[in-house]
Design a protein around this motif. Sequence first.
Motif, PDB file in Angstrom:
ATOM      1  N   SER A  47      -3.436  -0.176 -19.482  1.00 13.39           N
ATOM      2  CA  SER A  47      -3.884   0.501 -18.272  1.00 13.39           C
ATOM      3  C   SER A  47      -3.489   1.975 -18.259  1.00 13.39           C
ATOM      4  O   SER A  47      -2.465   2.360 -18.844  1.00 13.39           O
ATOM      5  CB  SER A  47      -3.279  -0.207 -17.057  1.00 13.39           C
ATOM      6  OG  SER A  47      -3.335   0.594 -15.912  1.00 13.39           O
ATOM      7  N   SER A 165      -1.542  -1.121  -3.414  1.00 11.95           N
ATOM      8  CA  SER A 165      -0.831  -2.300  -3.908  1.00 11.95           C
ATOM      9  C   SER A 165       0.588  -2.040  -4.395  1.00 11.95           C
ATOM     10  O   SER A 165       1.378  -2.982  -4.518  1.00 11.95           O
ATOM     11  CB  SER A 165      -1.635  -2.939  -5.041  1.00 11.95           C
ATOM     12  OG  SER A 165      -1.802  -2.018  -6.112  1.00 11.95           O
ATOM     13  N   THR A 198      -0.487  -6.207 -15.227  1.00  9.80           N
ATOM     14  CA  THR A 198      -1.596  -5.299 -14.911  1.00  9.80           C
ATOM     15  C   THR A 198      -1.702  -4.141 -15.900  1.00  9.80           C
ATOM     16  O   THR A 198      -2.675  -3.379 -15.844  1.00  9.80           O
ATOM     17  CB  THR A 198      -1.460  -4.741 -13.480  1.00  9.80           C
ATOM     18  OG1 THR A 198      -0.273  -3.949 -13.382  1.00  9.80           O
ATOM     19  CG2 THR A 198      -1.385  -5.863 -12.460  1.00  9.80           C
ATOM     20  N   ALA A 207      -8.333   2.414 -12.792  1.00 10.34           N
ATOM     21  CA  ALA A 207      -7.644   1.323 -12.098  1.00 10.34           C
ATOM     22  C   ALA A 207      -6.219   1.666 -11.670  1.00 10.34           C
ATOM     23  O   ALA A 207      -5.550   0.829 -11.077  1.00 10.34           O
ATOM     24  CB  ALA A 207      -7.617   0.080 -12.989  1.00 10.34           C
ATOM     25  N   SER A 208      -5.739   2.871 -11.961  1.00 11.15           N
ATOM     26  CA  SER A 208      -4.359   3.206 -11.618  1.00 11.15           C
ATOM     27  C   SER A 208      -4.209   3.536 -10.138  1.00 11.15           C
ATOM     28  O   SER A 208      -4.831   4.474  -9.636  1.00 11.15           O
ATOM     29  CB  SER A 208      -3.886   4.412 -12.433  1.00 11.15           C
ATOM     30  OG  SER A 208      -2.625   4.863 -11.953  1.00 11.15           O
ATOM     31  N   PRO A 209      -3.376   2.791  -9.392  1.00  6.90           N
ATOM     32  CA  PRO A 209      -3.162   3.104  -7.971  1.00  6.90           C
ATOM     33  C   PRO A 209      -2.318   4.358  -7.759  1.00  6.90           C
ATOM     34  O   PRO A 209      -2.160   4.810  -6.627  1.00  6.90           O
ATOM     35  CB  PRO A 209      -2.438   1.857  -7.449  1.00  6.90           C
ATOM     36  CG  PRO A 209      -1.719   1.323  -8.650  1.00  6.90           C
ATOM     37  CD  PRO A 209      -2.611   1.612  -9.823  1.00  6.90           C
ATOM     38  N   ILE A 216      -6.746  -2.586  -4.133  1.00  5.04           N
ATOM     39  CA  ILE A 216      -6.641  -3.588  -5.200  1.00  5.04           C
ATOM     40  C   ILE A 216      -8.017  -4.094  -5.634  1.00  5.04           C
ATOM     41  O   ILE A 216      -8.182  -4.611  -6.732  1.00  5.04           O
ATOM     42  CB  ILE A 216      -5.757  -4.769  -4.731  1.00  5.04           C
ATOM     43  CG1 ILE A 216      -5.377  -5.663  -5.928  1.00  5.04           C
ATOM     44  CG2 ILE A 216      -6.446  -5.555  -3.630  1.00  5.04           C
ATOM     45  CD1 ILE A 216      -4.399  -6.753  -5.573  1.00  5.04           C
ATOM     46  N   ALA A 219      -9.019  -2.714  -8.870  1.00  6.52           N
ATOM     47  CA  ALA A 219      -8.041  -2.881  -9.936  1.00  6.52           C
ATOM     48  C   ALA A 219      -8.272  -4.223 -10.631  1.00  6.52           C
ATOM     49  O   ALA A 219      -9.413  -4.661 -10.771  1.00  6.52           O
ATOM     50  CB  ALA A 219      -6.632  -2.773  -9.362  1.00  6.52           C
ATOM     51  N   THR A 220      -7.210  -4.898 -11.039  1.00  2.00           N
ATOM     52  CA  THR A 220      -7.297  -6.098 -11.867  1.00  2.00           C
ATOM     53  C   THR A 220      -8.144  -7.195 -11.236  1.00  2.00           C
ATOM     54  O   THR A 220      -7.834  -7.692 -10.159  1.00  2.00           O
ATOM     55  CB  THR A 220      -5.890  -6.651 -12.148  1.00  2.00           C
ATOM     56  OG1 THR A 220      -5.060  -5.594 -12.625  1.00  2.00           O
ATOM     57  CG2 THR A 220      -5.948  -7.746 -13.201  1.00  2.00           C
TER      58      THR A 220
END
Length: 430
Positions: A47, A165, A198, A207-209, A216, A219-220
Motif C-alpha cells: 500500500s 479509519s 492493509t 487507498a492511503s487514509p 474506508i 480502501a481495502t
Amino acid sequence: MNNLTTKRSPLSIKEIYKKLYFSLLFLIFFNILPSYSQNTKEKSITSPASVENQLKSDLAETEKASLWNVLDSSDNAKNRFYEKTGFIVNMDYNSQVMGATSAVNNNIGASGVFRVYGKWNLVGNKKGTSQGGLVFKFENRHKYTDNALREFGPIDVGFLGFMQSVYNDQKWRMTNLYWRQSFNNDKIVFYTGFVDVTDWADVHAAASPWTSFNNILFATGSGTMGGMFPDGSMGAMLNVWVNDNIYLVGSMIDINGKATEFWKSFDTFFSKFETLKTFEIGYTPGMKSAFLKNIHATVWQVDASETLGTKSGFGVIGSASWIIGNKFMPFVRGGWAKDGGSFYEASVSTGFTYNIMGPNTLGVGLNWNRPSESTFGQKLRDQYVSEIFYKFKLTHHTELTPSVQLVAHPALNMNTDFTSVFGLRFRAFL
C-alpha cells in the motif's frame, strides 16, 4: 505377535498452517547471505500507506510547486546515511477536523496522530538481488474532541462505517515491527512479525487514509473485508511475481492482536490460532507500473473469534485501476462478504484521481454499500457515499487536504436522508 505401530491422527488445518509457517521461516533465514548491499528497487505489492512507500514518497523529489522548500539539506543527509548504513527513519504529525451538517450527536470531530517509521536493512548479497531487514512504525493516536474521527462517523454522524479509519484514541501503539526479506530483485518478498494486513491486501494507489481518500469505502475491499480486524498484529505475508505481469500475494495474521499490546499477539497467534487468511492474484503490464495499471482479485477467510464476538466468514474482492496519460487514473473496486464481522455485505466504489503521483492530487469517489445483516443483527438501509479531496503541498514537508463527504441514507441516523461532512487534514513530516 504384537503390533508396535500406532496410527497417527490426521493433522488439523491449524496444525498444517503452523508447520507451513515455521517451514517458511526456516527457508527464509537459512538463505540469508551475510554481506550487505543497498541497491535493490522495491517491487513488492504494498500500500502507499506502508512504511517503505511512505518513506519513498516523503523523500521523493517533486515539482517545486510549494510556497517554499526547507530542510532539503536534512533530506540529503538522511539519504546519504541510508546509502551507507541501510538505516532510515522519518516522523510526521497528522491532524484532521471534520464537521457534519446533520448529526445524531456532535457535529464536530477532530484527532491527531504522531508517527515514527523507518527501516534498517541488515543483510543482503553483494549484487543487491536479495535483502533483509527490520521495518518499524510506532504511533500516538489521540483525539481533540469527545470522539476520535474513527468513531465520529458511526457515533456522531450516524454513518455505518469509518469516515476516517486510522484517527482513533489508542494513544501509544506499535503498528509495524517485522522482518522483510526479498529475493531475486524483489520478485519474492516475505514479511514476518508484527504487520498490518492493509499494507498488501487489495492495495490501491489512492487507498492511503493519510494522504488520499479518508473513507474506508475507498480502501481495502471497499469496506467488505472486516472492520474489526486489527491493523497491527502478528502474521506473515508472501509476495511472488510469476512473471513481469502476474503476481501472487498470500498472507495470514492473528485477528486477536492489539497494536497497543503488540507483545501479546505472539502468544494469541500460536495458542488461539484464530486467523485471517488472504490470497490475491493480480495483473499489470509491467512491474514498474504495478500501482498505476493494476487489475486484481482477492479472496479472504477468517476464523470465528470469541474475543471480537464475530463468526467465521469469507469474501471476494475485485479491483481495476488504470492510468491514462500521465495523470488521470480511473478505478472500479468492490467486494462481497459472508459473515466474518464485515461492515458490509456488498460494496462497490468507482471514481478517479488526477495527478496521483504528483505533489497536488485531486480525488473523486462514489460508493454504494449494503450493511451486513449478519454483523449488526438487523437489516439496515443501503448507504450512498461520495468523497472529494484535494491534497496540495504547502511546502516540501507539509501537506493540506480539504475534503467533503456526501452521505445519502446514513444507516444509523433515521432522522435524515442526507448529510455532508467537511474535512481538513494537515500533515507535516521530517
